[in-house]
Design a protein around this motif. Sequence first.
Motif, mmCIF file in Angstrom:
data_model
loop_
_atom_site.group_PDB
_atom_site.id
_atom_site.type_symbol
_atom_site.label_atom_id
_atom_site.label_comp_id
_atom_site.label_asym_id
_atom_site.label_seq_id
_atom_site.Cartn_x
_atom_site.Cartn_y
_atom_site.Cartn_z
ATOM 1 N N ASN A 147 -8.645 4.102 -50.910
ATOM 2 C CA ASN A 147 -8.018 5.324 -50.408
ATOM 3 C C ASN A 147 -7.594 5.130 -48.960
ATOM 4 O OD1 ASN A 147 -10.223 5.786 -48.706
ATOM 5 N ND2 ASN A 147 -10.927 7.637 -49.737
ATOM 6 N N SER A 148 -7.085 6.188 -48.374
ATOM 7 C CA SER A 148 -6.661 6.166 -46.975
ATOM 8 C C SER A 148 -7.111 7.443 -46.296
ATOM 9 C CB SER A 148 -5.137 6.042 -46.878
ATOM 10 O OG SER A 148 -4.694 6.278 -45.544
ATOM 11 N N GLY A 149 -7.458 7.313 -45.026
ATOM 12 C CA GLY A 149 -7.812 8.494 -44.244
ATOM 13 C C GLY A 149 -6.609 9.187 -43.658
ATOM 14 N N GLY A 150 -5.410 8.620 -43.883
ATOM 15 C CA GLY A 150 -4.184 9.263 -43.420
ATOM 16 C C GLY A 150 -4.056 9.356 -41.913
ATOM 17 N N GLN A 151 -4.938 8.636 -41.182
ATOM 18 C CA GLN A 151 -4.971 8.709 -39.725
ATOM 19 C C GLN A 151 -5.087 10.155 -39.247
ATOM 20 O OE1 GLN A 151 -2.077 5.946 -37.859
ATOM 21 N NE2 GLN A 151 -1.811 5.027 -39.887
ATOM 22 N N ARG A 152 -5.906 10.888 -39.991
ATOM 23 C CA ARG A 152 -6.200 12.276 -39.654
ATOM 24 C C ARG A 152 -7.668 12.384 -39.256
ATOM 25 N NH1 ARG A 152 -1.471 11.880 -39.974
ATOM 26 N NH2 ARG A 152 0.018 13.318 -40.961
ATOM 27 N N GLY A 153 -8.086 13.540 -38.739
ATOM 28 C CA GLY A 153 -9.468 13.715 -38.311
ATOM 29 C C GLY A 153 -9.805 12.715 -37.230
ATOM 30 N N ASN A 154 -10.905 11.965 -37.415
ATOM 31 C CA ASN A 154 -11.231 10.932 -36.416
ATOM 32 C C ASN A 154 -10.621 9.597 -36.763
ATOM 33 O OD1 ASN A 154 -12.897 10.485 -38.627
ATOM 34 N ND2 ASN A 154 -14.637 9.778 -37.413
ATOM 35 N N GLY A 155 -9.681 9.572 -37.729
ATOM 36 C CA GLY A 155 -8.979 8.341 -38.085
ATOM 37 C C GLY A 155 -7.753 8.112 -37.231
ATOM 38 N N SER A 156 -7.382 6.835 -37.092
ATOM 39 C CA SER A 156 -6.177 6.463 -36.344
ATOM 40 C C SER A 156 -5.696 5.123 -36.873
ATOM 41 C CB SER A 156 -6.491 6.360 -34.844
ATOM 42 O OG SER A 156 -7.339 5.239 -34.593
ATOM 43 N N MET A 157 -4.703 4.540 -36.223
ATOM 44 C CA MET A 157 -4.225 3.221 -36.634
ATOM 45 C C MET A 157 -5.357 2.195 -36.611
ATOM 46 S SD MET A 157 -1.793 1.279 -37.694
ATOM 47 C CE MET A 157 -0.261 2.177 -37.431
ATOM 48 N N THR A 158 -6.291 2.328 -35.664
ATOM 49 C CA THR A 158 -7.339 1.322 -35.503
ATOM 50 C C THR A 158 -8.752 1.842 -35.781
ATOM 51 O OG1 THR A 158 -7.462 1.816 -33.137
ATOM 52 C CG2 THR A 158 -5.989 0.033 -33.814
ATOM 53 N N ALA A 159 -8.900 3.108 -36.086
ATOM 54 C CA ALA A 159 -10.235 3.680 -36.309
ATOM 55 C C ALA A 159 -10.279 4.384 -37.659
ATOM 56 C CB ALA A 159 -10.589 4.667 -35.204
ATOM 57 N N PHE A 200 -12.735 -2.022 -44.565
ATOM 58 C CA PHE A 200 -11.986 -0.948 -43.918
ATOM 59 C C PHE A 200 -10.970 -1.584 -42.970
ATOM 60 C CE2 PHE A 200 -16.521 0.341 -44.381
ATOM 61 C CZ PHE A 200 -16.352 1.097 -45.532
ATOM 62 N N GLY A 201 -9.696 -1.181 -43.079
ATOM 63 C CA GLY A 201 -8.652 -1.886 -42.342
ATOM 64 C C GLY A 201 -7.845 -1.025 -41.399
ATOM 65 N N PHE A 202 -7.142 -1.709 -40.471
ATOM 66 C CA PHE A 202 -6.179 -1.027 -39.613
ATOM 67 C C PHE A 202 -5.200 -0.246 -40.494
ATOM 68 C CE2 PHE A 202 -5.942 -3.409 -35.277
ATOM 69 C CZ PHE A 202 -7.285 -3.174 -35.087
ATOM 70 N N GLY A 203 -4.782 0.908 -39.981
ATOM 71 C CA GLY A 203 -3.962 1.815 -40.772
ATOM 72 C C GLY A 203 -4.805 2.841 -41.489
ATOM 73 N N ASP A 204 -6.165 2.792 -41.246
ATOM 74 C CA ASP A 204 -7.087 3.772 -41.821
ATOM 75 C C ASP A 204 -7.116 3.661 -43.342
ATOM 76 O OD1 ASP A 204 -8.930 5.807 -41.852
ATOM 77 O OD2 ASP A 204 -7.530 7.411 -41.303
ATOM 78 N N VAL A 205 -7.233 2.412 -43.843
ATOM 79 C CA VAL A 205 -7.279 2.172 -45.286
ATOM 80 C C VAL A 205 -8.657 1.632 -45.673
ATOM 81 C CG1 VAL A 205 -4.815 1.853 -45.598
ATOM 82 C CG2 VAL A 205 -6.208 -0.101 -44.925
ATOM 83 N N ASN A 206 -9.117 2.006 -46.855
ATOM 84 C CA ASN A 206 -10.483 1.701 -47.288
ATOM 85 C C ASN A 206 -10.496 1.163 -48.713
ATOM 86 O OD1 ASN A 206 -11.457 3.182 -44.869
ATOM 87 N ND2 ASN A 206 -10.773 4.984 -46.013
ATOM 88 N N ALA A 207 -11.466 0.292 -48.992
ATOM 89 C CA ALA A 207 -11.660 -0.221 -50.349
ATOM 90 C C ALA A 207 -13.141 -0.486 -50.558
ATOM 91 C CB ALA A 207 -10.853 -1.498 -50.562
ATOM 92 N N CYS A 208 -13.645 -0.087 -51.708
ATOM 93 C CA CYS A 208 -15.051 -0.313 -52.049
ATOM 94 C C CYS A 208 -15.138 -0.735 -53.512
ATOM 95 C CB CYS A 208 -15.870 0.955 -51.814
ATOM 96 S SG CYS A 208 -17.643 0.767 -52.197
ATOM 97 N N ILE A 209 -15.867 -1.810 -53.773
ATOM 98 C CA ILE A 209 -15.987 -2.347 -55.128
ATOM 99 C C ILE A 209 -17.462 -2.501 -55.480
ATOM 100 C CG2 ILE A 209 -15.815 -4.753 -54.373
ATOM 101 C CD1 ILE A 209 -14.085 -5.221 -56.905
ATOM 102 N N ILE A 210 -17.787 -2.311 -56.753
ATOM 103 C CA ILE A 210 -19.168 -2.374 -57.211
ATOM 104 C C ILE A 210 -19.326 -3.557 -58.177
ATOM 105 C CG2 ILE A 210 -21.089 -1.129 -58.230
ATOM 106 C CD1 ILE A 210 -19.954 0.255 -55.751
ATOM 107 N N PHE A 211 -20.177 -4.501 -57.797
ATOM 108 C CA PHE A 211 -20.481 -5.674 -58.624
ATOM 109 C C PHE A 211 -21.849 -5.505 -59.267
ATOM 110 C CE2 PHE A 211 -17.739 -7.410 -55.206
ATOM 111 C CZ PHE A 211 -16.745 -8.011 -55.954
#
Length: 423
Positions: free
Chosen positions: A267-279, A407-418
Amino acid sequence: MNRVVITGLGIVAPNGVGIPAFTHAIKNGLSGIRHDDELRQLQFSCQIVGKPQITDEIKSEYFTDLELRGFNSSGILYGVIAGLEAWKDAGLPVENNHDPDWDSGTIFGSGTSGIDKFRESIYKIDDLQIRKLGSSVVAQTMNSGISAYLGGKLGLGNQVTTNSSACATGTEAIIMAYDRIRSGKAKRMLAGSTSDSGPYIWAGFDALRVCSSKYNEHPEEGSRPMSATASGFVPASGAGALIIEDLESALKRGANIYAEIIGGNVNSGGQRGNGSMTAPNSTAVQRCIIDALKNADISASDIDAINGHLTATAKDSLEIENWTQALERDQDNFPYINSLKSLTGHCLSAAGSIESVATVLQLHHGFLFGNANCDDLHPEIATRIDKSKIPSKTLNINLNIMAKASFGFGDVNACIIFKKFKI
């Protein structure tokens, strides 16, 4: 929906090229971080890096002399080596048939492809030597260069593409491959990611002042995830690769099965709230983890261990807070957690895939590697989870389910379950 398993692994990491060397390194806490004299000459603040050690002998195993002529893309080099190792490890043949393998494809991510080739090309253009650019400059510099090289070498006829989501790239690629197999659109996918080496990749991060600069004389101490004395991440590079396969196909051909993928989410945090390009947006991070658990049809209490993103920056304590909130687990009820970056540095777009390979190896072999340089736990982290959950030495332990997040620049996230494979 098909069950999805992992039948092959490949790795090009700063502390080990090839699965045997890499497994030995993480089990024994061997660092791949070294001083880089080129960065010293260029007056970088951070003069230590995690760079894979690739010999001419290794290159010749995967590329012909003709392919290597004019070749100048470390990211494609790393990705091809890791990808072909995973393919071979899975017991899959490389055939030169008239038709491609319609059942197999690749989703292999990258950040910036062939940046050194770009630089070389710019100089030749400026010197009016356009005809001397060579016939492979486009293939080496297009973002999908890595998937195109792998698709050609393996004759892949299913989806062949490259994703790019900053530091979440590798984890996202595995989830995308998982989704494709689970829905029956492919029998197997080569999933992974790669990152170029060199000052033209690392300079921007050095300029952002997010890199470690206090340990130039002591490289192996420079990457300090979750530590009170962490001073930024150590830039690094490499590639990780996994063969993701439909269980029925894997059983039919008698493949070795390392682990099972039971779910994931991006998903993405949309650079909203406490999210930004780098956070990161904390709400999005927690939602990504929660939705990954839902997708895997497990509860938070089922997680035995986490391989975190944990880059050795000021955001480490926030990541731990997000995990405790998402799982509703803290102190000695928190799962074990480790960060591969303490041994490799931050491999940027390759981080998620390299760290996923490490996660699968831990499940398969029954161990949890230790966190280097973390004896002085960050006080904010110490208030949230018990120090015993952050081992400094390798533990021989039977793990059933592990979560891996990026978690990456651009406020993007990925989580996988092994999950440890059981028929």
